[in-house]
Design a protein around this motif. Structure first.
Motif, short mmCIF file in Angstrom:
data_model
loop_
_atom_site.label_atom_id
_atom_site.label_comp_id
_atom_site.label_asym_id
_atom_site.label_seq_id
_atom_site.Cartn_x
_atom_site.Cartn_y
_atom_site.Cartn_z
N ALA A 65 0.83 -1.20 0.00
CA ALA A 65 0.00 0.00 0.00
C ALA A 65 0.87 1.26 0.00
O ALA A 65 0.55 2.25 -0.67
CB ALA A 65 -0.93 0.00 1.21
N GLY A 66 1.97 1.22 0.75
CA GLY A 66 2.88 2.37 0.78
C GLY A 66 3.54 2.62 -0.56
O GLY A 66 3.66 3.77 -1.00
N ILE A 67 3.95 1.56 -1.23
CA ILE A 67 4.57 1.70 -2.55
C ILE A 67 3.58 2.30 -3.54
O ILE A 67 3.91 3.21 -4.31
CB ILE A 67 5.08 0.34 -3.05
N ALA A 68 2.33 1.83 -3.49
CA ALA A 68 1.31 2.37 -4.38
C ALA A 68 1.05 3.84 -4.08
O ALA A 68 0.87 4.65 -5.00
CB ALA A 68 0.02 1.56 -4.24
N SER A 69 1.04 4.21 -2.80
CA SER A 69 0.81 5.61 -2.42
C SER A 69 1.94 6.52 -2.90
O SER A 69 1.73 7.71 -3.15
CB SER A 69 0.66 5.71 -0.89
N SER A 98 -1.44 11.16 0.63
CA SER A 98 -0.63 10.73 -0.50
C SER A 98 0.86 10.82 -0.16
O SER A 98 1.38 11.92 0.08
CB SER A 98 -0.93 11.60 -1.72
N LEU A 99 1.53 9.68 -0.12
CA LEU A 99 2.97 9.70 0.13
C LEU A 99 3.71 10.33 -1.05
O LEU A 99 4.75 10.97 -0.87
CB LEU A 99 3.49 8.28 0.38
N SER A 100 3.18 10.16 -2.23
CA SER A 100 3.79 10.77 -3.42
C SER A 100 3.82 12.28 -3.28
O SER A 100 4.85 12.93 -3.53
CB SER A 100 3.02 10.36 -4.67
N ALA A 101 2.70 12.87 -2.88
CA ALA A 101 2.63 14.33 -2.71
C ALA A 101 3.58 14.78 -1.61
O ALA A 101 4.29 15.80 -1.76
CB ALA A 101 1.20 14.74 -2.38
N ALA A 102 3.63 14.03 -0.51
CA ALA A 102 4.52 14.40 0.60
C ALA A 102 5.98 14.32 0.19
O ALA A 102 6.80 15.17 0.54
CB ALA A 102 4.26 13.48 1.81
N ALA A 103 6.32 13.29 -0.59
CA ALA A 103 7.70 13.12 -1.06
C ALA A 103 8.09 14.23 -2.04
O ALA A 103 9.23 14.71 -2.02
CB ALA A 103 7.88 11.76 -1.69
N LYS A 147 16.02 8.09 2.75
CA LYS A 147 15.22 9.27 3.07
C LYS A 147 13.74 9.06 2.75
O LYS A 147 12.86 9.48 3.50
CB LYS A 147 15.76 10.49 2.30
N LEU A 148 13.48 8.39 1.63
CA LEU A 148 12.09 8.07 1.29
C LEU A 148 11.49 7.12 2.33
O LEU A 148 10.33 7.26 2.72
CB LEU A 148 12.02 7.45 -0.10
N GLY A 149 12.30 6.17 2.78
CA GLY A 149 11.84 5.27 3.83
C GLY A 149 11.53 6.00 5.12
O GLY A 149 10.48 5.78 5.74
N SER A 150 12.42 6.89 5.52
CA SER A 150 12.21 7.67 6.75
C SER A 150 10.97 8.55 6.65
O SER A 150 10.20 8.67 7.61
CB SER A 150 13.44 8.56 7.03
N LEU A 151 10.78 9.16 5.49
CA LEU A 151 9.61 10.02 5.29
C LEU A 151 8.32 9.22 5.44
O LEU A 151 7.40 9.61 6.17
CB LEU A 151 9.65 10.66 3.90
N ALA A 152 8.24 8.08 4.76
CA ALA A 152 7.03 7.26 4.81
C ALA A 152 6.76 6.76 6.23
O ALA A 152 5.62 6.77 6.70
CB ALA A 152 7.15 6.08 3.83
N ALA A 153 7.82 6.32 6.91
CA ALA A 153 7.67 5.85 8.29
C ALA A 153 7.23 6.98 9.20
O ALA A 153 6.36 6.80 10.07
CB ALA A 153 8.98 5.24 8.79
N GLY A 154 7.81 8.16 9.02
CA GLY A 154 7.47 9.31 9.85
C GLY A 154 6.02 9.72 9.70
O GLY A 154 5.35 10.10 10.67
N ILE A 155 5.51 9.62 8.49
CA ILE A 155 4.11 9.98 8.24
C ILE A 155 3.16 8.99 8.90
O ILE A 155 2.17 9.36 9.53
CB ILE A 155 3.84 10.07 6.72
N VAL A 156 3.46 7.70 8.79
CA VAL A 156 2.51 6.70 9.29
C VAL A 156 2.46 6.65 10.82
O VAL A 156 1.43 6.29 11.39
CB VAL A 156 2.81 5.31 8.69
N ALA A 188 10.22 0.28 4.56
CA ALA A 188 10.55 -0.62 3.44
C ALA A 188 9.90 -0.15 2.15
O ALA A 188 10.50 -0.22 1.07
CB ALA A 188 10.13 -2.05 3.78
N ALA A 189 8.66 0.34 2.25
CA ALA A 189 7.95 0.83 1.06
C ALA A 189 8.70 1.99 0.43
O ALA A 189 8.94 2.02 -0.79
CB ALA A 189 6.53 1.26 1.43
N GLY A 190 9.08 2.97 1.25
CA GLY A 190 9.80 4.12 0.72
C GLY A 190 11.14 3.73 0.14
O GLY A 190 11.52 4.17 -0.95
#
Length: 330
Positions: free
Chosen positions: A66-70, A319-324, A299-308, A281-283
């Motif tokens: 789900a994270g990869i898709a986001s 949207s993780l894409s928008a946040a990234a 950094k992408l991993g840290s960002l995704a983990a920090g958001i969740v 892992a997704a990021g």
């Protein structure tokens, strides 16, 4: 080009999440911050004692997909649910995220897996999981064309609990490597590592697994040491690439003699750590499969983990894409 960036394989679980205090854990004999496997009777007992709860599709590898898709990646998922209400919830949720999911549901018992997750005031989650239909995932559920067309096939260490899944994983690894793809795994939980240390090391040293994700406790457990530097050195020798998360200290990525330290993302408040490792892992894998540097993958991993961890539940609500993109990482 591949059809999928990442195929993830895991226990398809619906999470039932409630808040509690530490006294509740002690009173009910729940090991804090661990994944405790339970039977159907224990599941019913804990459910009856839970406070108000949120139901959300989960499962470690499902959260990663789900994270990869986001993030805008192309994700696929293998996991077994039953043809019941929770199975329908899981199937709807993962497909709604944009993940390819076509594993045939189980028509009979056992029912779809569920995990009672108790979140304490410090944000730590203690999981109590009834595997149910998960244990029926086997080689017949492997879609060879999906494995062959995924740049990375990623599975969770929790899958080493149900025996049929081991055969499915080994078949996926065979297909992936025959097609020039890579295989990744997450060690999942230090208790899981203690149960399967020899087998996990064999997967790495035999080349069945190329990429490993772990946190500090899991890495130390894998090598039966209290010396983190020693564990890092050994894991860098045993696999092609490893990413080891260190909670608020960020993560360390090792590849051969290369070592990259990645800072954690600043968060306003830790609400629920459920899914933090899964989203890291997704990021990371999204960055890896799109050709980014190891530092940017981390950094992408840290960002995704920090958001969740700033929300309740293991799947991103924004949207993780928008946040990234806002962070300049995509």
């Amino acid at each position: 080009m591949t059809k999928f960036d990442v195929l993830t394989i895991g226990n398809a679980i619906v999470d039932i999440i409630a808040r509690c205090d530490d006294a509740f854990l002690v009173h009910n004999g729940i090991i804090k911050s661990a994944m405790n496997l339970i039977d159907a009777d224990r599941a019913e007992l804990l459910y009856s004692r839970m406070g108000p709860a949120l139901e959300a599709s989960g499962g470690s590898a499902g959260n990663t997909a789900a994270g990869i898709a986001s993030l805008g990646g192309r994700a696929a998922y293998f996991g077994k649910v039953a043809n019941d209400q929770l199975g329908e919830i899981f199937t709807h949720d993962i497909r709604a995220q944009g993940v390819h999911f076509e594993t045939k549901p189980l028509e009979d018992l056992p029912p779809t897996a569920r995990s009672m997750i108790f979140v304490t005031e410090d944000g730590e989650r203690s999981m109590n999981t009834y595997l149910g239909a998960c244990v029926e995932l086997g080689p017949e559920d492997v879609e060879p064309s999906v494995v062959a067309e995924a740049a990375v096939t990623y599975f969770e260490g929790y899958l080493w609990d149900p025996p049929l899944a081991k055969d499915a994983i080994r078949e996926c690894a065979r297909i992936a490597h025959a097609n020039g793809r890579e295989v990744a795994m997450t060690l999942s939980d230090s208790f899981c590592v203690h149960r399967y240390r020899a087998e996990f090391l064999d997967l790495m040293r035999s080349g069945t697994v190329d990429i490993v994700f772990a946190n500090r406790a899991e890495a130390l457990a894998l090598y039966e040491t209290e010396d983190f530097e020693q564990a890092l050195s050994m894991i860098s020798q045993d696999c092609k690439l490893a990413a080891v998360t260190l909670s608020e200290e960020g993560s360390i990525v090792v590849r051969g003699g290369e070592r990259v330290k990645v800072e954690a993302t600043t968060v306003q408040s830790v609400v629920d750590t459920t899914g933090a490792g899964d989203l890291y892992a997704a990021g990371f894998l999204h960055g890896y499969t799109t050709g980014r540097t190891l530092a940017d993958c981390g950094k992408l991993g840290s960002l995704a983990a920090g958001i969740v961890i700033e929300q309740i539940g293991p799947r991103p609500m924004i949207s993780l894409s928008a946040a990234a993109k806002d962070a300049g990482l995509l």
